[in-house]
Design an enzyme around this catalytic site. Structure first.
Site, mmCIF file in Angstrom:
data_model
loop_
_atom_site.group_PDB
_atom_site.id
_atom_site.type_symbol
_atom_site.label_atom_id
_atom_site.label_comp_id
_atom_site.label_asym_id
_atom_site.label_seq_id
_atom_site.Cartn_x
_atom_site.Cartn_y
_atom_site.Cartn_z
ATOM 1 C CB SER A 139 3.465 -7.095 -6.300
ATOM 2 O OG SER A 139 2.297 -6.488 -6.824
ATOM 3 C CG ASP A 140 0.251 -6.339 -0.362
ATOM 4 O OD1 ASP A 140 -0.888 -6.205 -0.836
ATOM 5 O OD2 ASP A 140 0.468 -6.528 0.848
ATOM 6 C CD1 TRP A 141 -2.837 -0.995 -4.240
ATOM 7 C CD2 TRP A 141 -4.527 -2.451 -4.395
ATOM 8 N NE1 TRP A 141 -3.843 -0.371 -4.917
ATOM 9 C CE2 TRP A 141 -4.896 -1.243 -5.032
ATOM 10 C CE3 TRP A 141 -5.437 -3.499 -4.375
ATOM 11 C CZ2 TRP A 141 -6.157 -1.066 -5.625
ATOM 12 C CZ3 TRP A 141 -6.682 -3.321 -4.963
ATOM 13 C CH2 TRP A 141 -7.028 -2.117 -5.585
ATOM 14 N N GLY A 142 0.183 -2.482 -5.439
ATOM 15 C CA GLY A 142 1.000 -1.348 -5.859
ATOM 16 C C GLY A 142 2.435 -1.380 -5.390
#
Length: 740
Positions: free
Chosen positions: A280-283
């Protein structure tokens, strides 16, 4: 020597050094020994504690304990032989001693930085782009890094979006070729080589089409447009063996990419048969809650894993929620096994189970801390990324013996800014990065004088330095103005509604122009800017981007003619923000404008010319190129024949120079409307003054394929325009008929 070669050959085939088990067998055996919590742990990624690229939730003490318990699979923002070794030692205290993966945003260089990615794309030089990533991988791996979150292969047609600096511009074909070069550079001879890092194709998918160019925003488009324009670079990356994918923050037609089964399960892991893993991308998993797609962390984790996200970067929801979801029967354990298995496979391929510390080598790190050959290449690459936009009256190149030169503008003595956004900070950056002032001074004749005045700040209304700048200009024989946007004004979370010069920079330029001195304008930016007054009134304009560690030397090489600029724009430059998006391969519409100023009941603005200020593929040289003798092998083709295209390019000017010869096609009639032009090939060639070269291209039916309204990917027979030229707006055209 023979024994070493034997072992290397077996490793390449996916067999361990003892020749006993394949990686698939070793992964299956390891999974059989793991608890549910340990499997989920492989799907968890945390950031280190000093540097973060998003909102951080880390409790450092708790993270260290979780690593010891085998509940963390990867760390990002952890670098350096000492630091990676220390974290890896913690992982070796876990029950199964599964090593960590260390990831880092190595975007346009590591210790040695190169031009920002959009600037690199302006070079149209695939060999240099690949080499830059080879160098980046060599340096980053020497600092203990296993994995880079690059390349970004998003197609982007809105320069208001700050992340255009991280990609390759508006064109699918060019972006695909550059993405492949980057992957090849990062991964080198293959994963497991000590100078190779795992590449990551991002952001999957269509992040470059976010509404209004606003970061993290929505994407709403037809599946045909998605498949034809935005997905091809990702499909090519998957086929090329890119180690990982990263999904994007945006929703696609109402479904967040993080949980989008169509792109991640149906296409990537299904139709494309991709064997790597998706991070995933950050968060972004947790962010599906404010998206309004998941009501809480539990539902976010469920939807993400069902959607195909294998690793959770800094959301902290897989760790807490996935074990519960499996035990409750909401998530099949097979999905967890698949995700953890994909991650473990990469760890085996990297050789980390044989030696968890193999990339944490202080000697290698020291050797790559200041590599003179890397800097030499960076200087060359920087110069080849500069685009010459205007050179009225042949102001450039400047003579090194010009008596007095004035350098004016807020970027003249900048050092760290030359890194550009998405660069790795080092404590000695101020000392080792070459400023424009120093680069110019080093090349001027010893009897020449270089004056300097800052003139103004980057982004305020202070005019107090104008008078000094004007007086400095009056003393000079030539003025070099250095303006643009601050290095941190483009990048993630750096969308801008107004992409002109910030502060009072344009006012300063107008005041200096009143002196009547010849002016060379250097524009420093990570995106296309709007600078109409300058474009219309300043005789010489160089688009510098942000050039990296050797920026000052690269700039001076072009200013004084040691390098003849050959860069071409990878994005169209708009006339105003109201013209955005503007890109070369648009559809014709039923009421196309007849020319640049036609506004009478056609698809146009009544208050603006139709063309961009500077078109895709545009860029000047200190020499002149003439195109002639365009020849096609046939004007009537059938079936799977090949069309051979040739054109003669002559250097009719006074300097040796590089030219990017561009091939475009137009499918005149189709079951769905087709663009007015599509880039299908390019060649970058060096032609000496007074000489000519014949440039050849080939087209086959595969090059004519497109997606129809039912998502069938095929070509149709009919009439086609074949175009060859120096930019998207300056081509020679011949028409053919190709019968299926």
């Amino acid at each position: 020597m023979k024994k070493a070669y034997f072992l290397l050959a077996f490793s390449t085939l996916g067999v361990n050094a003892y020749g006993q088990k394949t990686i698939d067998q070793k992964v299956a055996e390891l999974l059989s020994k793991m608890t549910l919590e340990e499997k989920v742990g492989q799907m968890v990624q945390y950031s280190g504690f000093e540097y973060a690229t998003g909102p951080q939730k880390s409790n450092s003490a708790a993270v260290l304990e979780e690593i010891k318990k085998g509940k963390v699979g990867s760390m990002l923002n952890v670098a350096g032989a000492d630091e990676t070794r220390a974290f890896q030692k913690l992982a070796q205290q876990s029950r199964l001693k599964i090593p960590l993966l260390f990831g880092q945003d190595v975007i346009h260089g590591y210790r040695t930085t190169f031009p920002v990615n959009l600037g690199q794309a302006a070079s149209w030089d695939l060999g240099m782009i690949e080499k830059s990533e080879r160098i980046a991988a060599t340096e980053a791996s020497a600092y203990g890094i296993h994995w880079t979150f690059a390349p970004m292969v998003d197609v982007a047609r809105d320069p208001r979006w700050g992340r255009v600096m991280e990609g390759s511009g508006e064109d699918t074909y060019l972006g695909t070729q550059i993405g492949l070069a980057r992957i090849k550079g990062f991964q080198g001879k293959g994963l497991g080589s000590l100078d190779a890092v795992m590449a990551c194709a991002k952001h999957f998918a269509a992040y470059g089409a976010a509404v209004g160019g606003r970061d993290y925003n929505s994407v709403d488009m037809s599946l045909r447009q998605l498949n034809e324009t935005y997905l091809p670079p990702f499909k090519a990356a998957a086929e090329a063996g890119v180690a990982t994918f990263m999904n994007s923050f945006n929703d696609i037609n109402g479904i967040p990419a993080t949980a989008n089964q169509y792109i991640q399960r149906d296409l990537l892991k299904g139709k494309w048969n991709y064997k790597g893993f998706v991070v995933s991308d950050w968060g972004s998993i947790g962010e599906m809650i404010p998206h309004g797609y998941a009501k809480d962390a539990n539902e976010a984790a469920e939807r993400a894993v069902l959607g195909g996200s294998d690793m959770d970067m800094e959301s902290r929801v897989y760790m807490t929620e996935l074990p519960k979801l499996v035990k409750e029967g909401k998530v099949d354990i097979k999905l967890v096994d698949d995700a953890a298995g994909r991650i473990l496979t990469k760890k085996f391929e990297m050789g980390l189970f044989d030696d968890p510390y193999r990339f944490s080598n202080e000697k290698r790190q020291k050797e790559q801390t200041d590599n003179a050959e890397h800097r030499k290449f960076g200087r060359e690459f920087g110069a080849k990324s500069i685009v010459l936009l205007k050179n009225q009256g042949a102001v450039l190149p400047l003579s090194k013996t010009v008596k007095t030169v004035a350098l004016i503008g807020p970027f003249g003595k900048e050092t760290v800014a030359n890194h550009g956004f998405w660069s790795i900070a080092f404590k000695d950056d101020n000392q080792r990065i070459i400023s424009q002032f120093d680069g110019i001074k080093n090349q001027l004749d010893k009897n020449s004088t270089l004056l300097y005045a800052k003139g103004c700040n980057v982004d305020d209304q202070d005019r107090s330095m104008f008078a000094e700048a004007v007086e400095t200009a009056k003393k000079a024989d030539v003025v070099i103005m250095t303006l643009g946007e601050g290095h941190a004004m483009s990048g993630e979370a750096k969308s801008r509604s107004n992409i002109g010069f910030t502060g009072v920079q344009e006012d300063l330029l107008k005041e200096i122009a009143k002196t009547g001195k010849p002016i060379v304008l250097m524009i420093n930016a990570g995106r296309p800017l709007i600078f109409n007054w300058a474009a219309d009134h300043i005789p010489a304009i160089m688009y510098n981007w942000w050039l990296g560690t050797e920026a000052g030397n690269s700039t001076a090489d072009v200013l004084f003619g040691a390098v003849n600029p050959g860069g071409k724009l990878p994005m169209s430059f708009p006339r105003t923000e109201g013209q955005i998006p503007v890109y070369y391969n648009h559809y014709n519409t039923g009421r196309p404008a007849k020319n640049n100023t036609d506004r009478n009941y056609v698809s146009a603005y009544i208050d603006l010319d139709n063309d961009p200020k500077f078109p895709f593929g545009y860029g000047l040289s200190y020499t002149d190129f003439k195109y002639s003798d365009m020849v096609l092998s046939s004007e009537n083709l059938k079936g799977n024949q090949t069309l051979n295209i040739s054109v003669t390019v002559s250097n009719t000017g006074k300097y040796d120079g590089e030219e990017v010869v561009q091939l475009y096609i137009r499918d005149l009639f189709g079951k769905v409307v087709r663009p007015v032009k599509e880039l299908k090939g390019f060649r970058k060639i060096l032609i000496k003054k007074g000489e000519s070269q014949k440039v050849d291209f080939k087209l086959i039916p595969e090059d004519l394929k497109f997606f129809d309204d039912q998502l069938n990917f095929d070509w149709e027979g009919g009439e086609f325009d074949i175009m060859v030229g120096t930019s998207s707006q300056n081509v020679q055209t011949k028409r053919i008929t190709w019968t299926k």
